[in-house]
Structure formats: C-alpha cells, structure tokens
Design a protein around this motif. Structure first.
Motif, PDB file in Angstrom:
ATOM      1  N   GLY A   1      75.402   5.029  80.200  1.00 55.10           N
ATOM      2  CA  GLY A   1      76.004   3.802  80.713  1.00 55.10           C
ATOM      3  C   GLY A   1      77.439   4.007  81.106  1.00 55.10           C
ATOM      4  N   LEU A   2      78.122   2.884  81.303  1.00 51.85           N
ATOM      5  CA  LEU A   2      79.534   2.873  81.682  1.00 51.85           C
ATOM      6  C   LEU A   2      80.362   2.514  80.463  1.00 51.85           C
ATOM      7  N   VAL A   3      81.369   3.317  80.200  1.00 50.41           N
ATOM      8  CA  VAL A   3      82.232   3.078  79.038  1.00 50.41           C
ATOM      9  C   VAL A   3      83.663   3.431  79.410  1.00 50.41           C
ATOM     10  N   GLN A   4      84.607   2.769  78.762  1.00 49.31           N
ATOM     11  CA  GLN A   4      86.006   3.100  79.001  1.00 49.31           C
ATOM     12  C   GLN A   4      86.396   4.361  78.250  1.00 49.31           C
ATOM     13  N   ALA A   5      87.410   5.029  78.753  1.00 48.54           N
ATOM     14  CA  ALA A   5      87.928   6.216  78.078  1.00 48.54           C
ATOM     15  C   ALA A   5      88.289   5.856  76.638  1.00 48.54           C
ATOM     16  N   GLY A   6      87.929   6.765  75.738  1.00 47.47           N
ATOM     17  CA  GLY A   6      88.143   6.520  74.319  1.00 47.47           C
ATOM     18  C   GLY A   6      86.966   5.877  73.621  1.00 47.47           C
TER      19      GLY A   6
ATOM     20  N   VAL B   1      83.615  19.780  74.121  1.00 54.01           N
ATOM     21  CA  VAL B   1      83.147  18.589  73.405  1.00 54.01           C
ATOM     22  C   VAL B   1      83.260  18.740  71.885  1.00 54.01           C
ATOM     23  N   LYS B   2      83.644  19.907  71.441  1.00 53.21           N
ATOM     24  CA  LYS B   2      83.711  20.157  70.003  1.00 53.21           C
ATOM     25  C   LYS B   2      84.675  19.182  69.337  1.00 53.21           C
ATOM     26  N   GLY B   3      84.237  18.590  68.237  1.00 52.86           N
ATOM     27  CA  GLY B   3      85.070  17.628  67.531  1.00 52.86           C
ATOM     28  C   GLY B   3      84.913  16.206  68.018  1.00 52.86           C
ATOM     29  N   ARG B   4      84.245  16.027  69.169  1.00 49.78           N
ATOM     30  CA  ARG B   4      84.049  14.683  69.724  1.00 49.78           C
ATOM     31  C   ARG B   4      82.562  14.310  69.777  1.00 49.78           C
TER      32      ARG B   4
ATOM     33  N   GLN C   1      75.665  11.950  69.805  1.00 50.44           N
ATOM     34  CA  GLN C   1      76.703  10.942  69.576  1.00 50.44           C
ATOM     35  C   GLN C   1      77.975  11.421  70.258  1.00 50.44           C
ATOM     36  N   MET C   2      78.493  10.604  71.157  1.00 51.70           N
ATOM     37  CA  MET C   2      79.656  10.985  71.944  1.00 51.70           C
ATOM     38  C   MET C   2      80.790  10.023  71.643  1.00 51.70           C
ATOM     39  N   ASN C   3      81.857  10.543  71.063  1.00 51.64           N
ATOM     40  CA  ASN C   3      83.037   9.747  70.727  1.00 51.64           C
ATOM     41  C   ASN C   3      84.238  10.219  71.538  1.00 51.64           C
ATOM     42  N   SER C   4      85.259   9.393  71.564  1.00 47.88           N
ATOM     43  CA  SER C   4      86.504   9.731  72.273  1.00 47.88           C
ATOM     44  C   SER C   4      86.210  10.230  73.683  1.00 47.88           C
ATOM     45  N   LEU C   5      85.396   9.503  74.375  1.00 49.65           N
ATOM     46  CA  LEU C   5      84.975   9.931  75.703  1.00 49.65           C
ATOM     47  C   LEU C   5      86.133   9.970  76.691  1.00 49.65           C
ATOM     48  N   LYS C   6      86.049  10.928  77.596  1.00 50.82           N
ATOM     49  CA  LYS C   6      87.061  11.138  78.624  1.00 50.82           C
ATOM     50  C   LYS C   6      86.407  11.000  79.994  1.00 50.82           C
ATOM     51  N   PRO C   7      87.200  10.681  81.017  1.00 49.36           N
ATOM     52  CA  PRO C   7      86.622  10.595  82.361  1.00 49.36           C
ATOM     53  C   PRO C   7      85.901  11.882  82.776  1.00 49.36           C
ATOM     54  N   GLU C   8      86.395  13.024  82.328  1.00 49.29           N
ATOM     55  CA  GLU C   8      85.754  14.295  82.692  1.00 49.29           C
ATOM     56  C   GLU C   8      84.404  14.502  82.004  1.00 49.29           C
ATOM     57  N   ASP C   9      84.038  13.619  81.082  1.00 50.61           N
ATOM     58  CA  ASP C   9      82.701  13.669  80.487  1.00 50.61           C
ATOM     59  C   ASP C   9      81.658  12.993  81.376  1.00 50.61           C
TER      60      ASP C   9
ATOM     61  N   GLY D   1      67.125  12.824  82.864  1.00 51.77           N
ATOM     62  CA  GLY D   1      68.566  12.630  82.846  1.00 51.77           C
ATOM     63  C   GLY D   1      68.968  11.181  82.669  1.00 51.77           C
ATOM     64  N   THR D   2      70.163  10.988  82.120  1.00 50.42           N
ATOM     65  CA  THR D   2      70.729   9.648  81.974  1.00 50.42           C
ATOM     66  C   THR D   2      72.204   9.716  82.367  1.00 50.42           C
ATOM     67  N   GLN D   3      72.635   8.751  83.147  1.00 51.70           N
ATOM     68  CA  GLN D   3      73.999   8.760  83.694  1.00 51.70           C
ATOM     69  C   GLN D   3      75.001   8.256  82.660  1.00 51.70           C
ATOM     70  N   VAL D   4      76.069   9.012  82.512  1.00 55.87           N
ATOM     71  CA  VAL D   4      77.206   8.595  81.689  1.00 55.87           C
ATOM     72  C   VAL D   4      78.433   8.535  82.590  1.00 55.87           C
ATOM     73  N   THR D   5      79.088   7.394  82.626  1.00 52.04           N
ATOM     74  CA  THR D   5      80.285   7.217  83.426  1.00 52.04           C
ATOM     75  C   THR D   5      81.400   6.710  82.529  1.00 52.04           C
ATOM     76  N   VAL D   6      82.503   7.446  82.523  1.00 53.93           N
ATOM     77  CA  VAL D   6      83.646   7.087  81.691  1.00 53.93           C
ATOM     78  C   VAL D   6      84.793   6.695  82.616  1.00 53.93           C
ATOM     79  N   SER D   7      85.235   5.471  82.517  1.00 52.61           N
ATOM     80  CA  SER D   7      86.318   4.992  83.374  1.00 52.61           C
ATOM     81  C   SER D   7      87.658   5.198  82.685  1.00 52.61           C
ATOM     82  N   SER D   8      88.663   5.455  83.508  1.00 52.71           N
ATOM     83  CA  SER D   8      90.010   5.705  82.951  1.00 52.71           C
ATOM     84  C   SER D   8      90.793   4.420  82.793  1.00 52.71           C
TER      85      SER D   8
END
Length: 127
Positions: free
Chosen positions: A10-15, A64-67, A82-90, A120-127
C-alpha cells in the motif's frame, strides 16, 4: 509446487510501517526456503530478506537490516515481512519467492535460486 500470493502492500508515509504477507498453498511449505525481493521501475530485482525452511537462519540485505523482519509460520503456511521506518527508496513491487531446500538452515539470497514466485504487491512510500 507451491502457489504464492502476496498481500499487505500500500501507500505509507516515510517513517511508517507495513506488514507484507505471503500465503502459500500446498502441503510441503515446511520444505521450502523463502525469500522476499523487490523491484523498482527501471531497476533490477533486488534481494530483501531470506529465511530457511526451519526458520532458524535469516539473512537481510544491508539496506533493510534493522528495519525489516522476515518470519514464517509453518502451521499457517505463510511468510511475512514486517517493514518499519520505511523510506521512499523502499518503494517497489515486493515479491515472495520459494524453493525446495534439502537443508534446514540454508538460505538463498539470489533470485536465480528461486523457482516459485508470487505476483507481487506494490509498496509506495511517500516523502
């Protein structure tokens, strides 16, 4: 063969955080080593994380290590990311992959090592 179906993108904000799931069919899930890969537009498919068929060995890409945390449930026949602290480059399409493994602790970090893939599943991280 194992059928793989990813969900949770899905779409999530950075962090922010997301949890991807990969549901599988077939009676032999516990015989398969599993991996997560991702592919952004115009880029090659990239290794993210891998887990052995026993769950005892885990390996992450440095990026991605640590996140991110990979896990599996051999009763529910599923693997998770489980994806935490997501960044736009993810941002990318995330794929679940499987391959038969004769070794309980073996993990595989090359996409050529896998012969079964989800859609596949789309992940979008907005800044």
């Amino acid at each position: 063969q194992v059928q793989l179906v990813e969900s949770g993108g899905g779409l999530v904000q950075a962090g922010g955080s997301l949890r991807l799931s990969c549901a599988t069919s077939g009676p032999t899930f516990s015989s398969y080593a599993m991996g997560w890969f991702r592919q952004a537009p115009g880029k090659e498919r990239e290794f993210v994380a891998a887990i052995s068929k026993s769950g005892g060995s885990i390996y992450y890409a440095d990026s991605v290590k640590g996140r991110f945390t990979i896990s599996r449930d051999n009763v529910k026949n599923a693997v998770y990311l489980q994806m935490n602290s997501l960044k736009p480059e993810d941002s990318a399409v995330y794929y679940c992959a499987a391959r038969f493994s004769a070794y309980s602790g073996r993990i595989y970090d090359r996409h050529t090592a896998y012969d079964m893939w989800g859609q596949g599943t789309q992940v979008t991280v907005s800044s």
